[in-house]
Design a protein around this motif. Structure first.
Motif, short mmCIF file in Angstrom:
data_model
loop_
_atom_site.label_atom_id
_atom_site.label_comp_id
_atom_site.label_asym_id
_atom_site.label_seq_id
_atom_site.Cartn_x
_atom_site.Cartn_y
_atom_site.Cartn_z
N LEU A 58 0.79 -1.22 0.00
CA LEU A 58 0.00 0.00 0.00
C LEU A 58 0.83 1.29 0.00
O LEU A 58 0.78 2.08 -0.95
CB LEU A 58 -0.95 -0.02 1.19
N LEU A 59 1.61 1.51 1.05
CA LEU A 59 2.34 2.77 1.13
C LEU A 59 3.46 2.90 0.09
O LEU A 59 3.62 3.97 -0.52
CB LEU A 59 2.89 2.97 2.53
N PRO A 60 4.25 1.85 -0.16
CA PRO A 60 5.24 1.98 -1.23
C PRO A 60 4.60 2.31 -2.58
O PRO A 60 5.15 3.09 -3.36
CB PRO A 60 5.93 0.61 -1.24
N SER A 85 -11.15 3.23 -6.05
CA SER A 85 -11.20 1.99 -5.27
C SER A 85 -12.59 1.37 -5.29
O SER A 85 -12.74 0.14 -5.33
CB SER A 85 -10.77 2.26 -3.82
N MET A 86 -13.61 2.21 -5.27
CA MET A 86 -14.97 1.71 -5.33
C MET A 86 -15.22 0.95 -6.63
O MET A 86 -15.80 -0.15 -6.62
CB MET A 86 -15.95 2.88 -5.21
N PHE A 87 -14.74 1.48 -7.74
CA PHE A 87 -14.92 0.80 -9.02
C PHE A 87 -14.04 -0.43 -9.13
O PHE A 87 -14.42 -1.44 -9.74
CB PHE A 87 -14.65 1.77 -10.18
N ILE A 88 -12.83 -0.36 -8.56
CA ILE A 88 -11.96 -1.54 -8.56
C ILE A 88 -12.63 -2.68 -7.81
O ILE A 88 -12.49 -3.86 -8.18
CB ILE A 88 -10.59 -1.19 -7.94
N THR A 254 -1.96 0.75 -7.79
CA THR A 254 -1.71 0.19 -6.45
C THR A 254 -2.57 -1.04 -6.20
O THR A 254 -2.08 -2.10 -5.79
CB THR A 254 -2.00 1.25 -5.37
N ILE A 255 -3.88 -0.92 -6.43
CA ILE A 255 -4.81 -2.02 -6.13
C ILE A 255 -4.96 -2.88 -7.39
O ILE A 255 -6.06 -3.13 -7.87
CB ILE A 255 -6.18 -1.48 -5.65
N GLY A 256 -3.84 -3.30 -7.93
CA GLY A 256 -3.87 -4.02 -9.20
C GLY A 256 -3.29 -5.41 -9.13
O GLY A 256 -2.87 -5.94 -10.15
N ALA A 257 -3.24 -6.01 -7.97
CA ALA A 257 -2.62 -7.32 -7.84
C ALA A 257 -3.59 -8.38 -7.34
O ALA A 257 -3.18 -9.48 -7.01
CB ALA A 257 -1.43 -7.24 -6.89
#
Length: 558
Positions: A58-60, A85-88, A254-257
């Motif tokens: 998250l932070l990195p 983030s909501m759509f992710i 970021t939220i792609g894994a």
């Protein structure tokens, strides 16, 4: 090193249960998809969540992408995180439905092949497999490139900004990092699941340290609520609204894994539950804690945004830390930051190798017969696939020697490549395969279809977004976004390869089962799906197939 032979004979093959690779239920669930259990299932649900959350780092990741979000101002940074983030989450829920129903390491291209129309399934499956494989390797490269910049920023801080690394030095650090990941991913397989728990703890230690240290260090200079939540800026040449949309690239990357949970399906215990909940929990955690982090950063950063973006330390986050806690505090926090970034790289090395191995198992990658072999002595891992990913990553990393703009294109390769890989199976299910979809234990019910269409719309938007130059229209060669070039080469190259050659031999996922792979209860389970298990040994190894159902059985028997 002992390897599984390419062709296994029935009398020499023990069942997955006998060899301790998997439980009865997990081996049966994989057998329904036509695959023998070859990897050891040593990841619990928490550890599956952990590998996704660790890769997200998250932070990195926030620190690595501040250059995308800060130009829109503090409110742009804060609200872009919440909305994106909501759509992710809609994408994650749509993928969780599929991951629970059909958990396999090559899930994205496998689902595409199963749900797509007969005329398109082979080509689309081939495209998704390559897009996902190269997207994951691109993610590995961008994470390790970010690690090298963070580590070197510590050196710059220690020298009070009086030294700057050359592109060659950046690449040398990157190369050392990616080689270390190859070694660790190859030798620590027996504790890799447990390590994910450690990585999650380290991520939360860094989050806690940051959200405590920044407000304390800036106690007399904290920004007010209006600045945090309502002040928009535009440091680009784009209109204000588009500058805000470009800030979405930070949470999108970021939220792609979360698809890493899918790639760990064949190493997850109780995969039909572990995979979907790993996806949803990892996205939800990043949505919540990431929003808290960007609010704290907005509250504590310099109101002159140019000072942050133009920092002599080479990293906006390094400047934010330095302003709040001074040189020593910044050194400590940046050190912790690059350590967590290193952990991210190790986790995505594991996930990328599993996708590459699965695609090789189905004969789609060059030298598949070489890369698909499993190393038993090192813990039933795809040793060769690990080093294939590391080798390709090392070559792609050479872009950092050309120019920063070329290196940054790898960031968008991960975004655009994975968006195609995530969206295609969801689209195929909704357009062609809805009647074939049999939900697993996790299912969003009547919301499944609208969530799927929302996810597809958002993913298409994300692909377009990732193609835009961040600074504005009419970019120079130095600040051009080369994503369109790299991704066109990936997608066009895969489709051209398919049209010229692969269409002659790529017929989709392969059946790897023999009767001796199955226990009696597994045979009964598969028989309930409509398959005469006596036909398993005689099924063509290059056959198209989805789950082993009455439909596929009829095709084989005919």
């Amino acid at each position: 090193m002992a390897e599984h032979p390419e062709k296994r004979t029935g009398h020499a093959k023990k069942t997955a249960l006998d060899t301790g690779l998997a439980s009865e239920d997990d081996a049966a669930a994989l057998a329904k998809l036509g695959y023998a259990q070859e990897l050891r299932r040593n990841f619990t649900m928490i550890e599956v969540f952990g590998i996704a959350f660790s890769i997200m780092g998250l932070l990195p990741s926030i620190a690595s992408t501040l250059a995308y979000s800060i130009p829109s101002g503090p409110a742009g940074m804060v609200w872009s995180w919440f909305l994106a983030s909501m759509f992710i989450m809609t994408v994650g829920l749509a993928m969780a439905d599929l991951g629970s129903a059909m958990p396999t390491s090559g899930g994205l291209y496998w689902w595409t092949h199963y749900f797509a129309s007969p005329k398109t399934r082979n080509a689309l499956s081939f495209l998704v497999g390559y897009s996902n494989t190269l997207g994951l390797v691109g993610g590995l490269v961008s994470i390790d490139y970010g690690f090298s910049l963070m580590l070197l920023s510590v050196v710059v801080i220690a020298n009070d900004g009086n030294w700057s690394p050359s592109n060659g030095v950046v690449y040398a650090v990157f190369l050392g990092c990616i080689l270390c990941h190859g070694v660790l991913a190859s030798t620590m397989s027996k504790i890799m699941g447990k390590l994910q728990t450690t990585f999650v703890v380290m991520n939360f230690v860094l989050i806690l340290a940051t959200i405590v240290a920044l407000p304390v260090g800036r106690a007399s200079q904290r920004n007010d609520a209006h600045f945090i939540f309502a002040e928009l800026n535009n440091l680009t040449a784009w209109p204000q609204g588009w500058s805000f949309m470009l800030a979405w690239l930070s949470p999108i990357w970021t939220i792609g894994a979360f698809d890493s949970c899918v790639h760990m399906s064949e190493e997850a215990a109780n995969a039909v539950i572990a995979v979907p909940y790993g996806i949803v929990f990892s996205i939800g955690s990043c949505w919540l804690f990431g929003w808290i982090c960007v609010i704290v950063i907005a509250a504590c950063m310099d109101t002159n945004l140019d000072n942050i973006l133009g920092s002599s330390f080479g990293q906006p986050m390094a400047q934010i830390y330095y302003d709040a806690v001074g040189k020593r505090g910044a050194l400590a926090l940046m050190t912790l930051l690059f350590i967590v970034q290193f952990m991210m790289g190790l986790s995505i090395t594991v996930a990328a190798s599993r996708q590459s191995w699965a695609f090789s198992r189905d004969g789609a990658l060059p030298f598949s017969s070489f890369f698909r072999k499993i190393n038993i002595q090192l813990g039933h891992i795809p040793f060769r696939a690990i080093w294939g990913c590391v080798g390709l990553g090392a070559v792609l990393g050479l872009l950092s020697l050309i120019a920063p703009a070329a290196a940054q294109a790898l960031f968008s390769l991960a975004v655009a490549g994975n968006n195609v890989a995530w969206g295609t199976p969801i689209l195929c299910r909704l357009v062609w395969g809805q009647q074939k979809f049999k939900p697993g234990p996790f299912y969003t019910g009547r919301f499944s279809v609208p969530l799927g269409w929302t996810a597809i719309t958002f993913l298409c938007f994300g692909i377009v977004l990732s193609m835009f130059p961040v600074g504005g229209p009419n970019p120079t060669a130095a600040d051009m976004n080369y994503t369109v070039v790299i991704n066109s080469a990936v997608w066009g190259g895969a489709l051209l390869y398919y049209a010229l050659d692969a269409r002659k031999w790529f017929t989709g996922p392969k059946i790897t089962l023999t009767i001796d792979d199955l226990s009696e209860s597994q045979k009964r389970t598969i028989a309930e799906e409509g398959l005469d298990v006596g036909d398993v040994n005689t099924m063509p190894q290059e056959t198209n197939r989805g789950p082993i159902t009455a439909e596929t059985n009829a095709k084989f028997v005919a």
